[in-house]
Each structure stands twice: as structure tokens, then as C-alpha cells.
Design an enzyme around this catalytic site. Structure first.
Site, mmCIF file in Angstrom:
data_model
loop_
_atom_site.group_PDB
_atom_site.id
_atom_site.type_symbol
_atom_site.label_atom_id
_atom_site.label_comp_id
_atom_site.label_asym_id
_atom_site.label_seq_id
_atom_site.Cartn_x
_atom_site.Cartn_y
_atom_site.Cartn_z
ATOM 1 N N GLU A 1 34.662 60.915 61.704
ATOM 2 C CA GLU A 1 34.396 59.497 61.457
ATOM 3 C C GLU A 1 35.823 59.042 60.715
ATOM 4 O OE1 GLU A 1 30.800 58.367 59.857
ATOM 5 O OE2 GLU A 1 29.582 59.091 61.347
ATOM 6 N N CYS B 149 47.579 35.328 37.647
ATOM 7 C CA CYS B 149 47.715 35.181 36.069
ATOM 8 C C CYS B 149 46.969 36.396 35.657
ATOM 9 C CB CYS B 149 47.038 33.838 35.785
ATOM 10 S SG CYS B 149 47.975 32.419 36.239
#
Length: 411
Positions: A258, A329
Site C-alpha cells: 500500500e 507572517c
């Protein structure tokens, strides 16, 4: 990879046409990566790594099945052409939307908790189910992606399997599959221990088990100095286990992988425009400021993950160590950082506004983990088909497209 992903003029043309930040995927590389798993009986792609429809269709056409973890991923898998019988829902819980999808499509469930067995029985009635097992140990490239051991929320604790077996029988569920995944960025030294741990589980469910999944999480060489994952050894150890288990249960057990990362990591590039440069004085850092940020690709911030960065069209201009930072920021909005935010500058030339940088190997958990933080758009996504032609697969998604609707709702 396709030569076009390395064609700097071509990539610059895509950025001019579709804007930046921009994800670009080489579908030919995705298809070639799938071939690395030919030794396994089946391959089930982890959709969470990259849910772009072009990527999903390419894997489906290559014969892969898929693993999903939400109702949204179920919808994308179906849109890409996967039939319900090719989809497995894996999780430790099912929210309301997921329950509806699992029920309506009669999806096979890989249950990571005993509670889920009750949900599966109530939604779909008697039938087959897979158990995700926590073998008691785990490892990953970061603690945040270690998915086995006593401090992981994932999987059914190995010591509880006998009681879970009795619970499944009472609910009319046949445990036909067993699954294990101990972490992302897995190295080879725990493979033998993981294979050995699954032997006891197979013996416990010998009457019904038909498939064992060895999960994914194989490491990827993000640095040019990293060793590639030893797929040959990994496969041979699991295949030897499969053969032993087949003898134990008296029938052939299917071995499934997987993967997510190894199928798509090297197929993706994030193109970002330079907005300027700045420095912090003698002994400080020189920053290349770009329009992508951790809202576009969060792996460096979240895991201290390394991604190689190059300047498009720079030729042989001299380079020096530089930091690459985004527009948000937050001090953590830096692509060139390691664990705990340690600066990890990369060699780059001096850059002018409007030039482009390429952040490499972002096909896994790049766009899939992007956000609209600061009300910024999700990047557009372009795919390059195996014939070299490029197509816009998803436009940039601006969260402010709903502003008028929000105004109406608040009146």
C-alpha cells in the site's frame, strides 16, 4: 522522469500560463514508479499522498487499487474510475460522512479499532473485514509519522487480537485481511521483525484470512546522497512470509503493498516566483523570498523535511548558501529548515524578482496537505502526460470565491 519536467523553459511557460505557486506532475513517472512493485500480488495506492485525478487515473490504468481514509477521498477515487470493489476504507474511526459512503457503496473496511467492527456490522451486515494491527513497535522519519507502538493511535493492539477475533465472530464478520503499517520513512532494519509479527496473526485467523497487506511508508531519497529504498530486500522478506503463511492456512495468501510516497514523490515539482531577497547582516542569513509558503507545502515546517531547490534558467551563475522563505507572517515559513527549525541553507544564485525556483520531489504530501491559510489560494495543478503534453488538472482555488455567499448568510 519525463524530460519535460526538467525542461526549464517548458516549466517556466507553465508558470506564465497558470501562475505561481504551481504544482506540476509527471504522469509518466507515476506509471514507471508503479512498476517497482511488480513482485507483489497487488498494489493499493494510498490516496492521501496525492489525490489529483490525473494521478489517480494513471494508477488505475496501471492496475493499482486504492486505499482511502475519508468520504472526500472516496468521492475522488470514484471520480477517477475506481470501482467500489477496488477501494478499501482504512481508519481508526468513521465519521458520519464516511459511514454513509461505506454503507451506500458497500466498501471493504480495514478496521483500526475494535469499535469500528461494530460500525461495519451495523452499516453493512455480516461480511468480510480487514484488521489493521499495531504490532507493538514502530518507526518513521519523524515521531509525527510513527504509526506503531504503545504511543500510536493507529491499529488494534496485537495483544487484543484474540478478543477481537471473538468479537468479529459474534458480529458475523469474517476477517479475510490483515494489515500492518508501522511508520512513514521506514528503513529496512525492522522489516524482518514486522514480517515475523504477522505470522502469529495469520495463524490466529487461519480459517478465514486470504490477504496480508504490508502497508507502505517506504523511505524516499530526498537528498542526492540518500540511499534508495531497498525494494528487492523488502519484497523478498515479505514474499517469503507469504509463502510460509500460505502453507499454514492451506491456501495461497495474497500479498498486497500500500505505497503512497514511492509512487508519486519524484513525480511532483512546486514552482514558485521570487519576490525579492534580503539579508540579516554579517554572519546572518541571506533569504530568497518567494510566493509559496507553508500553506503551499508544509513538510519542511511539520517534519523538518528536506526538499532540493533549484533556480530555473540560472545556468552556471555562481551560488552561495541561501534560505528560501515564503510570504506568511510566521518565522517558521521557511522551506530550508531541518528538525526544530534548524537552518539548512541550499546553494542558490542571487535572484531577481520574477525569476522562478523549483522545489523538487513534492508529489507526495505536497498539494495534499496545502491550505488556504491567510486566505491565500490553493495552488493550481498541472499534469504532464506521457506524450509530453501538459494540461491544467485543477485551477487555483481561491477561498474568497465564497465571500458573497458568506455576506448573504450573515445578513
Amino acid at each position: 522522469m519525463s524530460g519535460r519536467l526538467h525542461d526549464e523553459e517548458f516549466i517556466a511557460g507553465l508558470a506564465a500560463a497558470h501562475g505561481t505557486p504551481l504544482y506540476v506532475y509527471d504522469l509518466g513517472a507515476v506509471r514507471r514508479n508503479l512498476e517497482h512493485f511488480h513482485a507483489f500480488d497487488s498494489v493499493r495506492y494510498a490516496v492521501k499522498a496525492n489525490s489529483n485525478l490525473g494521478v489517480l487515473r494513471t494508477l488505475r490504468e496501471g492496475g493499482a487499487r486504492c486505499e482511502v481514509v475519508s468520504a472526500g477521498e472516496i468521492a475522488r477515487a470514484r471520480a477517477a474510475g475506481f470501482e467500489p470493489g477496488e477501494v478499501v476504507y482504512t481508519a481508526d474511526l468513521m465519521d458520519h460522512r464516511a459511514r454513509e459512503s461505506v454503507r451506500d457503496l458497500r466498501l471493504h473496511v480495514n478496521a483500526g479499532s475494535a469499535t469500528m467492527l461494530e460500525q461495519v456490522a451495523s452499516l453493512c451486515g455480516p461480511g468480510d473485514v480487514t484488521l489493521r494491527i499495531n504490532p507493538g513497535f514502530g518507526e518513521g522519519h519523524d515521531e509525527k509519522v510513527t504509526t506503531g507502538g504503545a504511543h500510536s493511535k493507529h491499529g488494534i493492539w496485537h495483544e487484543e487480537l484474540p478478543s477481537v477475533r471473538a468479537q468479529a465472530q459474534e458480529l458475523g464478520l469474517r476477517v479475510t485481511g490483515l494489515h500492518v503499517h508501522i511508520g512513514s520513512g521506514l528503513e529496512g532494519h525492522l522489516v524482518e521483525r514486522t514480517v515475523e509479527s504477522m505470522g502469529d496473526a495469520v495463524a490466529l485467523f487461519a480459517e478465514t484470512v486470504t490477504r496480508v497487506s504490508c502497508g507502505g511508508g517506504m523511505s524516499y531519497p530526498y537528498r542526492t546522497t540518500d540511499e534508495p529504498f531497498d525494494m528487492g530486500r523488502f519484497a523478498s522478506l515479505w514474499l517469503a512470509g507469504r509463502d510460509r503463511w500460505s502453507e499454514v492456512v492451506g491456501r495461497r495468501v495474497e500479498l498486497e503493498a500500500e505505497p503512497g510516497r514511492l509512487l508519486v514523490a519524484n513525480a511532483g515539482m512546486l514552482v514558485t516566483e521570487v519576490c525579492g531577497m534580503k539579508s540579516t547582516g554579517a554572519g546572518g542569513a541571506t533569504f530568497v523570498l518567494v510566493d509559496a509558503g507553508f500553506h503551499s507545502m508544509i513538510r519542511p515546517l511539520l517534519y523538518g523535511a528536506f526538499h532540493r531547490i533549484t533556480a530555473l534558467g540560472a545556468g552556471d551563475r555562481p551560488t552561495s548558501p541561501k534560505m528560501v522563505a515564503g510570504p506568511l507572517c510566521e518565522s517558521a515559513d521557511v522551506f530550508t529548515q531541518g528538525k526544530a527549525g534548524v537552518p539548512v541553507p541550499q546553494p542558490l544564485p542571487d535572484m531577481e524578482p520574477g525569476e522562478l525556483l523549483a522545489i523538487h520531489d513534492v508529489g507526495a504530501y505536497g498539494a495534499a496537505m496545502a491550505s488556504c491559510y491567510n486566505s491565500r489560494p490553493l495552488p493550481a495543478e498541472v499534469v504532464i502526460h506521457p506524450d509530453g503534453e501538459a494540461a491544467l488538472a485543477r485551477p487555483a482555488i481561491d477561498p474568497n470565491q465564497f465571500l458573497e455567499r458568506e455576506r448573504e448568510m450573515l445578513r
